[in-house]
Structure formats: structure tokens, C-alpha cells
Design a protein around this motif. Structure first.
Motif, PDB file in Angstrom:
ATOM      1  N   ASN A 137       0.833  -1.206   0.000  1.00  0.00           N
ATOM      2  CA  ASN A 137       0.000   0.000   0.000  1.00  0.00           C
ATOM      3  C   ASN A 137       0.865   1.253   0.000  1.00  0.00           C
ATOM      4  O   ASN A 137       1.926   1.291   0.620  1.00  0.00           O
ATOM      5  N   PRO A 138       0.405   2.302  -0.701  1.00  0.00           N
ATOM      6  CA  PRO A 138       1.119   3.589  -0.638  1.00  0.00           C
ATOM      7  C   PRO A 138       1.154   4.084   0.804  1.00  0.00           C
ATOM      8  O   PRO A 138       0.248   3.780   1.580  1.00  0.00           O
ATOM      9  N   PRO A 139       2.185   4.806   1.198  1.00  0.00           N
ATOM     10  CA  PRO A 139       3.284   5.293   0.358  1.00  0.00           C
ATOM     11  C   PRO A 139       4.430   4.314   0.185  1.00  0.00           C
ATOM     12  O   PRO A 139       5.421   4.643  -0.453  1.00  0.00           O
ATOM     13  N   ARG A 180       4.266   1.262  -1.315  1.00  0.00           N
ATOM     14  CA  ARG A 180       4.228   0.519  -2.576  1.00  0.00           C
ATOM     15  C   ARG A 180       5.021   1.279  -3.632  1.00  0.00           C
ATOM     16  O   ARG A 180       4.724   2.436  -3.926  1.00  0.00           O
ATOM     17  N   ASN A 181       6.030   0.643  -4.193  1.00  0.00           N
ATOM     18  CA  ASN A 181       6.772   1.314  -5.257  1.00  0.00           C
ATOM     19  C   ASN A 181       6.641   0.620  -6.597  1.00  0.00           C
ATOM     20  O   ASN A 181       7.217   1.065  -7.585  1.00  0.00           O
ATOM     21  N   SER A 187       3.267  -1.342  -8.500  1.00  0.00           N
ATOM     22  CA  SER A 187       1.979  -2.036  -8.566  1.00  0.00           C
ATOM     23  C   SER A 187       2.116  -3.354  -9.310  1.00  0.00           C
ATOM     24  O   SER A 187       1.440  -4.337  -8.988  1.00  0.00           O
ATOM     25  N   ASP A 231       6.381   2.558  -9.707  1.00  0.00           N
ATOM     26  CA  ASP A 231       5.308   3.546  -9.718  1.00  0.00           C
ATOM     27  C   ASP A 231       5.889   4.959  -9.818  1.00  0.00           C
ATOM     28  O   ASP A 231       6.823   5.317  -9.085  1.00  0.00           O
ATOM     29  N   ASP A 288       4.708   7.812  -8.956  1.00  0.00           N
ATOM     30  CA  ASP A 288       4.466   8.730  -7.837  1.00  0.00           C
ATOM     31  C   ASP A 288       5.042   8.203  -6.519  1.00  0.00           C
ATOM     32  O   ASP A 288       4.702   8.698  -5.453  1.00  0.00           O
ATOM     33  N   PHE A 289       5.922   7.212  -6.577  1.00  0.00           N
ATOM     34  CA  PHE A 289       6.472   6.626  -5.352  1.00  0.00           C
ATOM     35  C   PHE A 289       7.322   7.620  -4.600  1.00  0.00           C
ATOM     36  O   PHE A 289       8.259   8.215  -5.134  1.00  0.00           O
TER      37      PHE A 289
END
Length: 498
Positions: A387-389, A391-392, A394, A491, A493-494
Motif C-alpha cells: 500500500n502507498p506510500p 508501494r513502489n 503495482s 510507480d 508517484d512513489f
């Protein structure tokens, strides 16, 4: 009738083959008996808890090298070997250090404990400020003074693993650091009930000193915490009874603290199975674990060896099982098995390898890290980096979740990625340095338990059916990543919260 029976039999066989079509070919080579046999050797008393920066950790690394060799992995460390050595800087309080209060010598570690090191030769009055919870650390005048305050649990969350290891750090961060920033010359913490209960565990940590990567090896190495930075002021703990001597503001301290500094060796163990695809074999899936545990420490329930069977022997033997599977049935991409040194000291092995990889760092397509995979309920597990933040990737998460569904089908706890989770575990394991570089990374775990960082984390306490399922999951995920045409994307936006 015979035709109908034959048709039914063929249908049953075909259905069974279809049901097994998602199984990677080496799955049968991951066997509970091998996991148990390897762990009983690796997490035995022979290696004395594998403390980082000691001969015991290096002996355990040598044993892992021999397992890599027997499996048939290609050496992928430095200089054509399975090993990548690096140096730790260790700073430790010298035995000839002395502390006196009102002219009375105090015995190191029994009467007094030094939690932050600084070369100090000081004789000064002690200014007693009272209970820490009653002090405004942002306004009190402490410049050039030796300050004494009582520890307090107020505002500190101790519903956390290893509270006896962490309490002194929490107190220092909440009360000590602001006072040092305001110019205190030294801080004396008077133990409260919680600190007294933590004394044995805390002093074992203090005795060991502080560690960092040798700067020549890693010029960009940063300190893990305020306590591992170069200190100019010492922080000292006294028992609760010391309050009687200090509270009238008539006491003085005379201390001569000598900090020894020296290099300690550690090592990463690195092996590889070369891929079969002419193009994809130049890319790498990296399996990650760590060698070290906590050595020999204070006695708990009659034992003093901190075996580290779950943390992290469980992952290391799972990696050996995965290595056997990939060695027998290679994938399109190459697969790296990196068992890092000195994780417990500050992720030093993974920090070093990610900064000095033995393959092009841009060719590492994913990191599958494990940390404690052999305990708790057989049907549940956790994965971090989902899960974010945190998760780098998907893509990588999707493959790991699909692998779980196709195999062990664990009920997954994914809450450990929450930025408010009290453990902050995402930042405490070897996937982190790789994730910071933007390499897709996840962490497998069966979560914490009461034996964490105790001698009772031993081979007898491992849930071997659970360990087998976790090893299967890691293999299934790795097989997917190692054979998929497109590497998992990072990702866009990681961004970690810290």
C-alpha cells in the motif's frame, strides 16, 4: 460404459493438469524436511547467535557459502567468490572509563549506564530539573550544564515490540535531544519503573556501542539515528535511588569517558542462477535475507544465545530452498540470492550491496525480501510494500498477490504499510535501501511474536508447515517476475514519507 469411464478419467487427469499449470516447475524441491534440516544447523548454538561484526557471523556466512556451492549457484560476490566483505566502524565505551558522583565511584553497567558516547573529561555540578514530563524542554536554560531529569512514560506509546530495548531511545528523542540542542553539557536520566524493568536489555545494547559503515567504503553513509551521530555530549542512566542524591542540587559529577573506535568485518553472501533467455538473462531478480542475529546477551528463561531461528534463519533457509528450485529449473532472467550481513546493526549489508552491487544496479528488476517467515498462524501472513506510500511497484505487488492466491492462499495483513503503524517495520528491513533507489521491492513476513529478539527464537519454536508455505510463496512470486516479458515498473508517484 467403458467409454464413459475412460472419458471421465481423461477429463479428471486433464482438469488436474490444468489446476497444476500455475505451479512453477521447482515447487517440489521446496521441502519441509530440508528447511528444518538447514535451520537446525544454521540457528544452532554452534554459531553463537551470529552477532554482526564477529567471527560468529563470519562462520555462519562461510556455512552459507558452502550451501550455495553445493546447490550449484554461481559465485556472484567480489573477486569471483560468494562473498562481498565490508567494514563496520564500531565505537564502544572503554573499560577504563570512570564515573563518580559526590566522590563515590559508580560501577559501569551495574550502577550507571552510558547510552550516548562522547569522549569526556568533566567535573561539574549537577542541575536537577525534576520529572521529564514537567519540563518545558524548549525554554529551560541548560546551556553548558550537566542536567539530571527523571524519566517518564507520559506521552510515550509502549504498545510496541521490544519496549525494553526501545524505551531509552524514546526518552532520549522526546526529552534528551531537545536539551542537547539547547546546549546541555551532559544529561543524566534517572530511571523510572519502566526504565528499571528495561535496565538489563538496555545495558546490553549500550555495551555494544554504535556502528556504522566505514566511510571509506561508503562515503555517503548517513547515521541511523541521533545516537549514532558523532556525539559531543554524553547521556547517562542512573537507577531510581540516585534521585535522593541529586534532587537537592548539591551533587557533582566527575567523569572520564573514553570511546574506543575500531573496524569490524562483515560480509554479504551472494550467489546466482544464470537465466536462459539471451536478452533477459542480463536482468536480475534479487532474493534478500540477512545472516546476523544478536549473539550472546543477558539470560532469559535460562538461555543466553539469541539464536535468531525466525529472525532471520527462517528466510535464509527458504532462500536455500528457492535456490535449489531455480538451479534445477532456471528462469528466463537471472536470479540473485543475497544474504546480507549486519542487518540488525542498521541494514548495513543491504546499504553496502545496493551502493556497490556486483551486477549493474539498473538491471535489478525486483527485490523479494523476507524477514521472519516461520511463526504464528499457518494460514495467515503479511506483506509490506503493498500500500502507498510504501508501494513502489503495482506490477510487483500484483504478481505477489497472484502468487499467494495460486499457492498458499494466506489471509494477508497489509496494515503494516500504514504510516502511523507503531512498528514502522517497512524502514527496518533489507528491502529499504533498494526501494529508495526506485527498485521494485516488497517484504514477506509472518509477523512478530513474543520470542522476537530473545533466546526463545529457536528452532523448536518454528512452525515448519508455515515456513514451507512462505517459501513456496516467495518462489512462486520470483518465478513470475523472472519469466515475465516486461520487468515490473516502478510507480511514478512513489515517495516514502521519510
Amino acid at each position: 460404459m467403458k467409454k464413459a469411464i475412460l472419458f471421465f478419467s481423461l477429463f479428471t487427469i486433464t482438469s488436474s493438469l490444468v489446476a497444476q499449470s500455475n505451479n512453477p516447475p521447482g515447487l517440489s524441491l521446496i521441502r519441509s524436511e530440508d528447511l528444518k534440516k538447514d535451520l537446525y544447523r544454521f540457528a544452532s548454538a554452534h554459531f553463537k547467535g551470529r552477532s554482526a561484526g564477529t567471527i560468529d557471523e563470519l562462520n555462519a556466512s562461510a556455512w552459507l557459502v558452502e550451501q550455495f556451492r553445493a546447490i550449484g549457484l554461481k559465485p556472484a560476490g567480489d573477486n569471483g567468490t560468494y562473498l562481498q566483505f565490508f567494514s563496520l566502524v564500531r565505537k564502544q565505551l572503554a573499560n577504563n572509563s570512570t564515573i563518580e558522583i559526590n566522590g563515590t565511584p559508580l560501577q559501569l553497567w551495574k550502577d550507571v549506564a552510558v547510552s550516548q558516547l562522547a569522549n569526556t573529561n568533566l567535573k561539574a555540578p549537577i542541575v536537577y530539573l525534576g520529572n521529564a514530563a514537567d519540563i518545558d524542554t524548549n525554554t529551560v536554560d541548560v546551556k553548558d550544564k550537566v542536567i539530571a531529569i527523571e524519566a517518564s512514560t507520559k506521552g510515550i506509546n509502549l504498545n510496541v515490540s521490544l519496549p525494553t530495548w526501545r524505551y531509552n531511545r524514546y526518552i532520549f528523542a522526546r526529552y534528551g535531544m531537545p536539551l542537547l540542542k539547547r546546549g546541555a553539557k551532559a544529561i543524566l536520566f534517572i530511571a523510572d519503573e519502566q526504565a528499571e524493568a528495561a535496565w538489563a536489555d538496555a545495558t546490553e545494547n549500550f555495551k555494544r556501542g554504535i556502528y556504522d559503515l566505514h566511510e571509506e567504503a561508503n562515503p555517503n553513509a548517513s547515521a541511523r539515528s541521533a545516537q549514532s551521530a558523532t556525539a559531543t555530549a554524553p547521556v547517562i542512566w542512573l537507577h531510581a535511588e540516585a534521585k535522593q542524591k541529586l534532587q537537592n542540587n548539591t551533587a557533582s559529577i566527575n567523569m572520564n569517558l573514553i570511546v574506543s573506535e575500531y573496524l569490524y568485518p562483515s560480509a554479504n553472501v551472494v550467489g546466482m542462477v544464470e537465466g536462459t533467455d539471451p536478452k533477459l538473462k542480463s536482468e536480475y531478480v534479487l532474493y534478500s535475507g540477512h545472516t546476523d542475529a544478536h549473539g550472546i546477551r543477558n539470560v532469559i528463561k535460562g538461555d543466553s544465545i539469541y539464536y535468531g531461528a525466525d529472525d532471520n534463519g527462517s528466510v535464509d533457509v527458504a532462500m536455500l530452498a528457492n535456490a535449489r528450485a531455480f538451479a534445477k529449473y532456471p528462469s528466463k532472467r537471472s536470479v540473485l540470492f543475497v544474504i546480507h550481513g549486519a542487518e540488525e546493526r542498521g541494514l548495513f549489508g543491504s546499504r553496502y550491496y545496493s551502493g556497490h552491487p556486483t551486477v549493474p544496479v539498473g538491471k535489478i528488476v525486483a527485490v523479494l525480501n523476507g524477514d521472519m517467515i516461520g511463526r504464528n498462524n499457518t494460514d495467515s501472513a503479511a506483506i509490506l510494500g503493498v500500500n502507498p506510500p510504501h508501494r513502489n511497484s503495482s506490477d510487483l505487488v500484483s504478481m505477489a498477490l497472484a502468487a499467494n492466491k495460486e499457492g498458499p492462499n494466506f489471509k494477508l495483513d497489509t496494515t503494516w504499510d500504514n504510516i502511523n503503524h507503531v512498528e514502522g517495520w517497512y524502514f527496518r528491513s533489507d528491502h529499504l535501501p533498494y526501494a529508495r533507489l526506485g527498485i521494485p521491492a516488497i517484504m514477506y513476513t509472518s509477523l512478530l511474536h513474543p520470542d522476537y529478539h530473545t533466546p526463545q527464537d529457536n528452532v523448536e519454536s518454528i512452525n515448519y508447515p508455515k515456513l514451507k508455505k512462505m517459501a513456496d510463496w516467495m518462489y512462486r512470486t520470483g518465478w513470475k517476475v523472472a519469466n515475465k516479458e516486461m520487468r515490473p515498473a516502478t510507480d511514478k508517484d512513489f515517495k516514502l514519507e521519510r
